[in-house]
Enzyme design. Structure first.
Site, mmCIF file in Angstrom:
data_model
loop_
_atom_site.group_PDB
_atom_site.id
_atom_site.type_symbol
_atom_site.label_atom_id
_atom_site.label_comp_id
_atom_site.label_asym_id
_atom_site.label_seq_id
_atom_site.Cartn_x
_atom_site.Cartn_y
_atom_site.Cartn_z
ATOM 1 N NE ARG A 227 -4.300 -1.291 0.026
ATOM 2 C CZ ARG A 227 -4.491 -2.282 -0.841
ATOM 3 N NH1 ARG A 227 -3.561 -2.588 -1.718
ATOM 4 N NH2 ARG A 227 -5.628 -2.971 -0.838
ATOM 5 C CG HIS A 275 -3.595 -0.789 -6.932
ATOM 6 N ND1 HIS A 275 -4.010 -0.104 -5.818
ATOM 7 C CD2 HIS A 275 -3.636 -2.111 -6.589
ATOM 8 C CE1 HIS A 275 -4.301 -0.955 -4.852
ATOM 9 N NE2 HIS A 275 -4.073 -2.194 -5.311
HETATM 10 N N1 LIG Z 1 -1.020 -4.162 -5.227
HETATM 11 C C1 LIG Z 1 -1.903 -5.126 -5.288
HETATM 12 O O1 LIG Z 1 -2.378 -5.453 -6.379
HETATM 13 C C2 LIG Z 1 -2.298 -5.843 -4.026
HETATM 14 C C3 LIG Z 1 -3.088 -7.008 -4.129
HETATM 15 C C4 LIG Z 1 -3.413 -7.679 -2.966
HETATM 16 C C5 LIG Z 1 -2.967 -7.237 -1.731
HETATM 17 N N2 LIG Z 1 -2.206 -6.108 -1.659
HETATM 18 C C6 LIG Z 1 -1.704 -5.643 -0.342
HETATM 19 O O2 LIG Z 1 -0.963 -6.673 0.282
HETATM 20 C C7 LIG Z 1 -1.218 -6.623 1.687
HETATM 21 C C8 LIG Z 1 -0.855 -7.941 2.336
HETATM 22 O O3 LIG Z 1 -1.803 -8.934 1.999
HETATM 23 P P1 LIG Z 1 -1.843 -10.348 2.741
HETATM 24 O O4 LIG Z 1 -3.006 -11.091 2.233
HETATM 25 O O5 LIG Z 1 -0.518 -10.997 2.682
HETATM 26 O O6 LIG Z 1 -2.107 -9.852 4.245
HETATM 27 P P2 LIG Z 1 -2.001 -10.727 5.588
HETATM 28 O O7 LIG Z 1 -2.141 -12.179 5.297
HETATM 29 O O8 LIG Z 1 -2.929 -10.097 6.555
HETATM 30 O O9 LIG Z 1 -0.488 -10.500 6.066
HETATM 31 C C9 LIG Z 1 -0.051 -9.302 6.588
HETATM 32 C C10 LIG Z 1 1.360 -9.486 7.124
HETATM 33 O O10 LIG Z 1 1.830 -8.222 7.601
HETATM 34 C C11 LIG Z 1 2.266 -8.378 8.945
HETATM 35 N N3 LIG Z 1 2.025 -7.155 9.716
HETATM 36 C C12 LIG Z 1 0.869 -6.488 9.893
HETATM 37 N N4 LIG Z 1 1.046 -5.429 10.725
HETATM 38 C C13 LIG Z 1 2.359 -5.447 11.069
HETATM 39 C C14 LIG Z 1 3.157 -4.637 11.895
HETATM 40 N N5 LIG Z 1 2.650 -3.584 12.553
HETATM 41 N N6 LIG Z 1 4.462 -4.956 12.040
HETATM 42 C C15 LIG Z 1 4.983 -6.022 11.390
HETATM 43 N N7 LIG Z 1 4.285 -6.838 10.590
HETATM 44 C C16 LIG Z 1 2.981 -6.550 10.428
HETATM 45 C C17 LIG Z 1 1.443 -9.506 9.501
HETATM 46 O O11 LIG Z 1 2.080 -10.031 10.647
HETATM 47 P P3 LIG Z 1 1.495 -11.327 11.414
HETATM 48 O O12 LIG Z 1 1.883 -12.498 10.522
HETATM 49 O O13 LIG Z 1 2.192 -11.330 12.702
HETATM 50 O O14 LIG Z 1 0.007 -11.142 11.495
HETATM 51 C C18 LIG Z 1 1.421 -10.458 8.311
HETATM 52 O O15 LIG Z 1 2.601 -11.213 8.255
HETATM 53 C C19 LIG Z 1 -2.713 -6.277 1.737
HETATM 54 O O16 LIG Z 1 -3.048 -5.717 2.993
HETATM 55 C C20 LIG Z 1 -2.826 -5.260 0.628
HETATM 56 O O17 LIG Z 1 -2.556 -3.986 1.159
HETATM 57 C C21 LIG Z 1 -1.871 -5.409 -2.778
#
Ligand SMILES: NC(=O)c1ccc[n+]([C@@H]2O[C@H](COP(=O)([O-])OP(=O)(O)OC[C@H]3O[C@@H](n4cnc5c(N)ncnc54)[C@H](OP(=O)(O)O)[C@@H]3O)[C@@H](O)[C@H]2O)c1
Length: 312
Positions: A227, A275
């Site tokens: 993001r 994006h």
């Molecule tokens: N550009 C695009 O096309 C696109 C597409 C899809 C998603 N995205 C982005 O990718 C992000 C990640 O997706 P996801 O499905 O992998 O999310 P997820 O499964 O919720 O994983 C988030 C990760 O970030 C870690 N995290 C969250 N807050 C943190 C903090 N304060 N300090 C350290 N680590 C932290 C979490 O730690 P824990 O393991 O300890 O919970 C987890 O490992 C989405 O939120 C979205 O913004 C972008």
């Protein structure tokens, strides 16, 4: 009475999702009413939601039992004070595969110095001093080890990169040196490529700050498919100008669409992608939505439930 499912996203999404959702419901043998009709909110059981659609106030949906977000990121809905029922987010095999491909492709672009070769298609057979190290000697750090970050790590480990990762809570992933919490500087120290796959929350706002960028190897590459708000833009532009960061490939921005006058567009060391790193794929995502509806109907635990206090 069969449950009623409201599709609350824009018309273009309805055109993409209606058929796959109906197919997934049929496949799961769930009889349900699925439509975009907002006239009887009190009769809705489940809401399939995307930001910037027709629903902003969840108060009238008095019977609804779950809001299923169509996207992985929930930052635009998680703080909605009218939303008091469970919120689930999208974890979709198609989305994950797309993100693995985007990240792996951009890592290899920089690892192999592909830009140099593309810029040298002029009939001159040059001797390049640049020999890329093998992946085993290239340090890549992935911030965020969730559904997407863990899959990206697995792909990079499979290619022999030296992979470090950072998450909120301790994590153990094969072949990845993992850090968590306050150990962000250790995770970033000497990284030549850093990939941001964190959610946008108050705790991650501007996490790629001047201090964080200082930890990286000189000339490091930043890839941001997470993001826009994860990056302190002024800090990144300054680091690009001093050469502390050699290149940034950015897919997401604090303001989208990225305004034409934004310095990222014209910066020679920045690649902007609009994006598109990975899209939710309607055919696979619809099965996830329907599986959650099946679970809710059966009184089973929901998949991919958002932790409202953590913000993701
Ligand atoms: N550009 C695009 O096309 C696109 C597409 C899809 C998603 N995205 C982005 O990718 C992000 C990640 O997706 P996801 O499905 O992998 O999310 P997820 O499964 O919720 O994983 C988030 C990760 O970030 C870690 N995290 C969250 N807050 C943190 C903090 N304060 N300090 C350290 N680590 C932290 C979490 O730690 P824990 O393991 O300890 O919970 C987890 O490992 C989405 O939120 C979205 O913004 C972008």
């Amino acid at each position: 009475m069969p449950p009623r499912i409201l599709f609350a996203a824009n018309d273009q999404r309805w055109a993409q999702y209606e058929a796959p959702l109906r197919a997934a419901l049929a496949e799961a043998e769930i009889e349900a009413r699925l439509d975009c009709d907002l006239s009887d909110p009190g009769g809705v059981d489940y809401i399939i939601f995307a930001p910037n659609g027709p629903v902003e106030d969840f108060t009238p949906f008095t019977r609804a039992r779950m809001v299923q977000n169509l996207w992985a990121g929930v930052e635009e809905v998680v703080g909605n004070p009218t939303l008091t029922i469970p919120l689930t987010r999208m974890v979709d095999t198609g989305l994950t595969e797309g993100m693995v491909e985007w990240c792996t492709g951009h890592v290899l672009r920089h690892h192999l110095g592909m830009d140099q070769m593309l810029a040298a298609q002029d009939g001159i057979w040059r001797h390049f001093e640049f020999i890329p190290p093998l992946a085993r000697d290239r340090r890549v750090t992935v911030l965020g080890l969730g559904a997407l970050g863990a899959a990206v790590c697995a792909s990079l480990v499979g290619l022999n990169f030296q992979v470090r990762g950072w998450s909120r809570r301790p994590k153990s992933l094969p072949g990845v040196e993992s850090f968590h919490g306050d150990d962000l500087p250790k995770a970033l120290e000497g990284a030549e490529i850093v990939i941001l796959l964190l959610p946008y929350t108050p705790a991650t706002d501007g996490i790629l700050s001047t201090d964080a960028l200082t930890q990286l190897a000189k000339g490091a590459v930043v890839l941001n498919p997470g993001r826009g708000g994860l990056i302190d833009d002024d800090a990144l532009l300054a680091a690009l100008d001093t050469g502390q960061v050699g290149h940034a490939t950015l897919d997401v921005f604090r303001t989208e669409p990225l305004p034409p006058e934004h310095p990222y567009w014209a910066h020679p060391q920045v690649t902007v992608t609009p994006h598109i790193a990975s899209e939710t794929r309607p055919s696979t995502a619809s099965r996830v939505v329907v599986e959650n509806i099946r679970r809710a109907e059966a009184g089973e635990a929901l998949l991919h439930l958002v932790d409202r206090s953590a913000g993701y």
